[in-house]
Design an enzyme around this catalytic site. Structure first.
Site, PDB file in Angstrom:
ATOM      1  N   GLU A  67      16.800  55.290 113.129  1.00  0.00           N
ATOM      2  CA  GLU A  67      17.902  55.228 114.096  1.00  0.00           C
ATOM      3  C   GLU A  67      18.522  56.607 114.312  1.00  0.00           C
ATOM      4  OE1 GLU A  67      19.229  52.649 116.012  1.00  0.00           O
ATOM      5  OE2 GLU A  67      17.471  51.501 115.401  1.00  0.00           O
TER       6      GLU A  67
ATOM      7  N   TYR B 165      26.184  53.533 113.365  1.00  0.00           N
ATOM      8  CA  TYR B 165      25.254  53.431 112.225  1.00  0.00           C
ATOM      9  C   TYR B 165      24.370  54.666 112.140  1.00  0.00           C
ATOM     10  CZ  TYR B 165      21.057  51.937 109.650  1.00  0.00           C
ATOM     11  OH  TYR B 165      19.996  51.872 108.790  1.00  0.00           O
TER      12      TYR B 165
ATOM     13  N   SER C 111      17.040  56.702 108.124  1.00  0.00           N
ATOM     14  CA  SER C 111      16.607  55.714 109.122  1.00  0.00           C
ATOM     15  C   SER C 111      16.097  56.356 110.408  1.00  0.00           C
ATOM     16  CB  SER C 111      17.798  54.812 109.455  1.00  0.00           C
ATOM     17  OG  SER C 111      17.537  54.069 110.616  1.00  0.00           O
TER      18      SER C 111
END
Ligand code: NDP
Ligand code: GDP
Length: 325
Positions: free
Chosen positions: A128, A150, A126
């Site tokens: 992120e 996360y 990801s």
């Protein structure tokens, strides 16, 4: 060809299953037990493929269930899409996020090593992981700086995939995907929260929409474009890691503007903010550079942000009209 998808009931899993079925694959999906099993396969039903995916029950946190699932499916390709995928929840459930999103990937790789060592493996990494961005455009060489439990969990899964590739010669690839949305996006994510509210406001069942940080910027693409890239990675002779992104960054505010103007409304009359939707720390801006995917895979996105938001608003209008009738 046979494919096994964890997270098949999620947004990407549903589109990927459809993509692979269209290519003639036999598709198996991991299904975790739920008391609400009547709604679990809603996304597959929306795409009209719920009776074509062969479900095998199991859970990413239960290694033996994964081994049994692989023995049954005997897949050529494994796509590990299952995760606790909502960033905001990861601060409230950091340990669960670690168990599923981080260690779950290690479980899947262990199951592969034990039961199906020649299968090709895709890990859903990801953007992120870039978090507090270290370069204005992020590519495969940009240092990571995750900003949420996360993001930290995804980084563990990412490096475990790299490490298993190097340690055991597995055909294991990471797709570092930037945000991607669709009518099947979970309603807690900001794009779908906006398009759902636009539909309700249009039909007079809601008056306003309450959001958090309107200035956050994301590089948004369409899930259908992005699942194609997953498959392309596994068709390469050599495993590798690829950034998948549109290269365009847009504020949450502008997504509001696009979505409300699709039905002739001005977002400024309907959107308000509440600190309850702010995060302990924010990822302010993401902009991906998918040059490598373009050159090596020949991948390029085909669906614009405007077309995607219009599709999402229209789908939410259909859903909301269905509720009213
Ligand atoms: P979703 O949240 O829509 O789907 C998550 C899936 O994981 C669901 O099928 C869910 O099952 C399943 N799942 C959750 N916990 C477990 C568990 N313990 N065991 C088995 N299955 C489990 O995610 P998306 O489809 O949007 O994303 C797919 C993947 O890509 C995720 O890993 C996500 O983190 C990652 N990603 C997504 C991006 C995006 O913008 N969409 C960007 C970058 C990465 P259930 O239906 O039962 O809840
Ligand atoms: P993320 O990038 O995976 O966290 O995807 P989200 O869609 O959840 O959030 C994208 C951005 O929108 C983040 O910077 C959020 O802070 C911002 N945002 C602003 N208001 C909201 C809101 O009400 N809900 C969500 N989910 N995000 C919001």
């Amino acid at each position: 060809m046979r494919a096994f998808i964890t997270g098949v009931t999620g947004q990407d899993g549903a589109y990927l299953a459809q993509f692979l079925l269209d290519k003639g694959y036999e598709v198996f999906g991991l299904l975790r037990r739920s008391a609400s099993s009547d709604v679990v396969a809603d996304r597959l039903r929306w795409l009209g493929i719920d009776d074509q995916v062969q479900m095998i029950d199991g859970d990413l946190t239960d290694l033996s269930s994964l081994i049994r699932a692989l023995e049954r499916a005997a897949p050529d390709e494994i796509y590990n899409l299952a995760a606790q995928s909502f960033v905001k929840t990861s601060w409230n459930q950091p340990l669960l996020t670690g168990q599923v999103t981080a260690l779950g990937a290690a479980n899947m790789l262990e199951a592969l090593r034990i039961a199906q060592p020649n299968a090709r493996f895709y890990q859903a990494s990801s953007s992120e992981m870039f978090g507090l961005v270290q370069r204005s455009e992020q590519n495969e060489h940009t240092p990571f700086y995750p900003r949420s439990p996360y993001g930290v969990a995804k980084l563990y899964a990412h490096w475990t995939t790299v490490n298993y590739r190097e340690s055991f010669g597995l055909h294991a690839s990471n797709g570092i995907l930037f945000n991607h949305e669709s009518p099947l996006r979970g309603i807690e994510f900001v794009t779908r929260k906006i398009t759902d509210a636009v539909a309700r406001i249009t039909l007079n069942t809601a008056r306003e929409l309450t959001l958090g940080n309107l200035d956050a910027r994301r590089d948004w693409g369409h899930a259908q474009d992005y699942v194609r890239a997953m498959w392309m990675m596994l068709q390469q002779d050599e495993p590798d890691d690829y950034v998948i992104a549109s290269g365009r960054t847009t504020t949450v505010r502008d997504v509001c503007r696009i979505a409300f103007s699709h039905v002739g409304l001005d977002y400024r009359n309907h959107v308000r903010t509440d600190p309850i939707f702010l995060r302990p720390v924010e990822v302010d801006v993401l902009t991906g550079d998918a040059g490598k995917a373009q050159q090596v895979l020949g991948w390029a996105p085909q669906i614009s942000l405007e077309a995607m938001i219009a599709e999402m608003v229209d789908a939410d209008l259909v859903r909301q009209r269905g509720v009213l009738n």
